[in-house]
Design a protein around this motif. Sequence first.
Motif, PDB file in Angstrom:
ATOM      1  N   CYS A  43       4.078  -3.913   5.420  1.00 45.34           N
ATOM      2  CA  CYS A  43       3.981  -3.753   3.969  1.00 45.34           C
ATOM      3  C   CYS A  43       5.348  -3.991   3.303  1.00 45.34           C
ATOM      4  O   CYS A  43       5.467  -4.806   2.378  1.00 45.34           O
ATOM      5  CB  CYS A  43       3.480  -2.335   3.692  1.00 45.34           C
ATOM      6  SG  CYS A  43       3.385  -1.928   1.970  1.00 45.34           S
ATOM      7  N   ASP A  72       4.313   0.730   5.523  1.00 48.55           N
ATOM      8  CA  ASP A  72       4.766   0.540   6.906  1.00 48.55           C
ATOM      9  C   ASP A  72       5.601  -0.741   6.979  1.00 48.55           C
ATOM     10  O   ASP A  72       5.906  -1.359   5.954  1.00 48.55           O
ATOM     11  CB  ASP A  72       3.559   0.484   7.856  1.00 48.55           C
ATOM     12  CG  ASP A  72       2.555  -0.586   7.433  1.00 48.55           C
ATOM     13  OD1 ASP A  72       2.906  -1.450   6.603  1.00 48.55           O
ATOM     14  OD2 ASP A  72       1.411  -0.564   7.933  1.00 48.55           O
ATOM     15  N   HIS A  86       0.824  -1.215   0.000  1.00 53.56           N
ATOM     16  CA  HIS A  86       0.000   0.000   0.000  1.00 53.56           C
ATOM     17  C   HIS A  86       0.854   1.260   0.000  1.00 53.56           C
ATOM     18  O   HIS A  86       2.061   1.207   0.272  1.00 53.56           O
ATOM     19  CB  HIS A  86      -0.979  -0.011   1.180  1.00 53.56           C
ATOM     20  CG  HIS A  86      -0.325  -0.110   2.544  1.00 53.56           C
ATOM     21  ND1 HIS A  86       0.289   0.950   3.160  1.00 53.56           N
ATOM     22  CD2 HIS A  86      -0.192  -1.155   3.412  1.00 53.56           C
ATOM     23  CE1 HIS A  86       0.742   0.591   4.347  1.00 53.56           C
ATOM     24  NE2 HIS A  86       0.481  -0.696   4.525  1.00 53.56           N
ATOM     25  N   ASP A 121      -0.851  -6.655   1.925  1.00 54.95           N
ATOM     26  CA  ASP A 121      -1.136  -5.707   3.014  1.00 54.95           C
ATOM     27  C   ASP A 121      -1.954  -4.501   2.525  1.00 54.95           C
ATOM     28  O   ASP A 121      -1.902  -3.441   3.134  1.00 54.95           O
ATOM     29  CB  ASP A 121       0.190  -5.236   3.655  1.00 54.95           C
ATOM     30  CG  ASP A 121      -0.003  -4.653   5.049  1.00 54.95           C
ATOM     31  OD1 ASP A 121      -0.832  -5.197   5.801  1.00 54.95           O
ATOM     32  OD2 ASP A 121       0.674  -3.654   5.377  1.00 54.95           O
TER      33      ASP A 121
HETATM   34 MN    MN Z   1       0.319  -1.842   6.496  1.00 55.13          MN
END
Ligand code: MN
Length: 316
Positions: A25, A22, A18, A83
């Motif tokens: 991810c 983060d 995404h 994710d």
């Molecule tokens: Mn994430």
Amino acid sequence: MNLLKEIGNAKSIAIAGHIRPDGDCISSTLATMAYIKNALPGVKVTVFTQDNPPTIFSYLEGYDEMNLTYSPKEKYEVFIALDCSSTDRLGESMFFFENADKTICIDHHETNNGFADVNEIKPEACSTCEVLYDTFDKQYMNDSVAVCLFSGIVHDSGVFQYSNMSRHSFEIVGDLVEYDFDGPKIISETFYEKSYVQNQILGRALLESILFMDGKCIVSMVDRKMMEFYNVLPKHLDGIVNQLKNTRGVEVAIFMYEMGTQRYKVSMRSGGAVNVAKVAITFGGGGHERAAGVEMNGTYYDVINALSREIEKQMN
Ligand code: MN
Ligand code: AMP
Ligand code: MN
């Protein structure tokens, strides 16, 4: 799902997570690349990502190979989304998603409605890395894959702290630590360690936080002036919302930063009494029961009022 079976004989694979990636991810995309390279040598694999992923993850294999430009705009036979709860969070990698012969989605967001051809979505999993582990053949796991999966689990579970850690999650961690990497060092250097200015801005956010709803909610905001003053980017603000949530008596913590004029990125964390994913969905966002996010327009006070109305509905 068995990932290799789903990939079949494809010779080119694009992987993306995404926007504003983060830890889970980045880790899940790099784990998938390392795994495929190990299992299917000769297959072309590219991880697409944006926003210069945090350098704290540069110890993961493949970090330096990630494609940040989304070019060349070539067709890949298979596209794997990781994710990522909805296609609007794919960002520019949408091009590869739309042009692939087959799309695969592996995720743990309860708000994910299964947008790919084949979907493996487990809202009960602590992280996408946990879901991913169960799609891998053990014989193609190696140290590089294991360290990625471990890092993703650490980051999405707040170092095994959140209620999303199940017996199965711990069993996976138990298996992963058999591989050769320094787990405690990863936890300390990628999760807890912050730069001096990050800690300063965390301090500001805590100082300026406001308790409301009888101390059951806490909110704080960092505006663009503050971000410019400390010279920090949005990705440096990770973790502030969790610290706010650590306030005794607080059921819901809200942290937001100013993305543009009268536009805020909102992060919410809940102790369980309120499903913050539901609150986020009301305004077009998403996430999990206890951790969710959304982008909202209006003044800081408009945003707080709108959110607290939805939170209050669930508290009663
Ligand atoms: Mn994430
Ligand atoms: P954050 O507070 O941004 O770290 O997000 C917490 C959780 O909610 C993460 O699992 C995110 O993937 C998810 N999330 C954050 N923002 C959004 C959004 N705009 N739409 C859907 N999910 C989101
Ligand atoms: Mn995740």
